[in-house]
Design an enzyme around this catalytic site. Structure first.
Site, PDB file in Angstrom:
ATOM      1  N   ARG A   1       1.691  12.178  -9.335  1.00 40.29           N
ATOM      2  CA  ARG A   1       2.361  10.571  -8.943  1.00 40.29           C
ATOM      3  C   ARG A   1       3.677  10.523  -9.412  1.00 40.29           C
ATOM      4  NH1 ARG A   1      -2.247   7.633  -7.489  1.00 40.29           N
ATOM      5  NH2 ARG A   1      -4.151   8.036  -8.581  1.00 40.29           N
TER       6      ARG A   1
ATOM      7  N   ASP B   1      -3.906   5.867   5.923  1.00 40.52           N
ATOM      8  CA  ASP B   1      -4.547   7.079   6.614  1.00 40.52           C
ATOM      9  C   ASP B   1      -5.551   6.650   7.550  1.00 40.52           C
ATOM     10  OD1 ASP B   1      -4.782   9.847   6.362  1.00 40.52           O
ATOM     11  OD2 ASP B   1      -6.579   9.794   5.206  1.00 40.52           O
TER      12      ASP B   1
ATOM     13  N   GLU C   1       0.696  -1.116  -0.058  1.00 43.32           N
ATOM     14  CA  GLU C   1      -0.023  -0.005  -0.058  1.00 43.32           C
ATOM     15  C   GLU C   1       0.598   1.272  -0.050  1.00 43.32           C
ATOM     16  OE1 GLU C   1      -2.320   1.721  -1.068  1.00 43.32           O
ATOM     17  OE2 GLU C   1      -3.881   1.283   0.447  1.00 43.32           O
ATOM     18  N   ASP C   2       0.177   2.255  -0.551  1.00 44.89           N
ATOM     19  CA  ASP C   2       1.037   3.399  -0.581  1.00 44.89           C
ATOM     20  C   ASP C   2       1.224   4.244   0.685  1.00 44.89           C
ATOM     21  OD1 ASP C   2      -1.699   4.467  -0.764  1.00 44.89           O
ATOM     22  OD2 ASP C   2      -1.405   5.719  -2.313  1.00 44.89           O
TER      23      ASP C   2
ATOM     24  N   PHE D   1      -0.458  16.274   3.571  1.00 50.68           N
ATOM     25  CA  PHE D   1      -0.990  15.606   2.376  1.00 50.68           C
ATOM     26  C   PHE D   1       0.102  15.333   1.634  1.00 50.68           C
ATOM     27  CE2 PHE D   1      -3.183  14.580  -1.422  1.00 50.68           C
ATOM     28  CZ  PHE D   1      -4.099  13.788  -0.964  1.00 50.68           C
TER      29      PHE D   1
END
Ligand code: IMP
Ligand code: MG
Length: 174
Positions: A164, A102, A98-99, A151
């Protein structure tokens, strides 16, 4: 078109070094057994490919695209599978890549789903984690970097589908 300012958090070299460490750790934990890397599209694609290159046991790459209902900055907890895996994972070692974690809803869902499908083992690796934002607890095997509630973009992560392709990770200054 409005351009946001991006403040550097982790350089390409720092990310590369960290992923090498994660790959070595994962390889050690698998004791020669093969693993299917489940890359969570789109954000984790850069990370999953780089991690795969640093894993020394046999690797199969697979991809899943899930989307959470709700707006872009707050996930609601309800997850929809947009693109599923290529074949069943029953009996396999699965490594979810997963990136960023959160709220934790996405990984909570994916981990449960892989277990429900009968994976022999479910490992979780995430490039980033924002623990301050967690709504559900999810066990994670390896975290690249723990970050505060900012963020971030780059290295696969987007803001409205932009950034990205940045080779580094940066914080968006709105
Ligand atoms: P969770 O279900 O709330 O843990 O959501 C995780 C997903 O939200 C990630 O896979 C990202 O797609 C997205 N996300 C959360 N924080 C960020 C961020 O700082 N930058 C870019 N995407 C983010
Ligand atoms: Mg994502």
């Amino acid at each position: 078109m409005m351009m946001e300012k991006i403040r550097l958090l982790y350089s390409e070299e720092q990310i590369d070094a960290r992923i090498r460490e994660m790959g070595a750790a994962v390889s050690g934990e698998l004791h020669g057994e093969p693993v299917r890397i489940v890359c969570v599209l789109k954000g984790a694609s850069f990370f999953a490919c780089e991690l795969a290159k640093r894993i020394t046991v046999p690797v199969v790459m697979d991809f899943m695209y899930v989307s959470s209902y709700g707006n872009s900055t707050k996930s609601s907890g309800a997850i929809l599978i947009v693109k599923d895996l290529e074949s069943p994972v029953a009996g396999e070692n699965v490594l979810i890549a997963e990136d960023i974690i959160d709220s934790g809803h996405t990984l909570h869902f994916l981990t449960a789903e892989m277990k429900r499908r009968g994976a022999a083992r479910v490992m979780v690796c995430t490039l980033l984690s924002k623990p301050d934002r967690r709504e559900v607890d999810v066990p994670v095997d390896h975290v690249g970097f723990v970050i505060p509630d900012v963020f971030v973009v780059g290295y696969g992560l987007d803001y409205a589908q932009k950034y990205r392709n940045l080779p580094y990770i940066g914080a968006v200054e709105f």
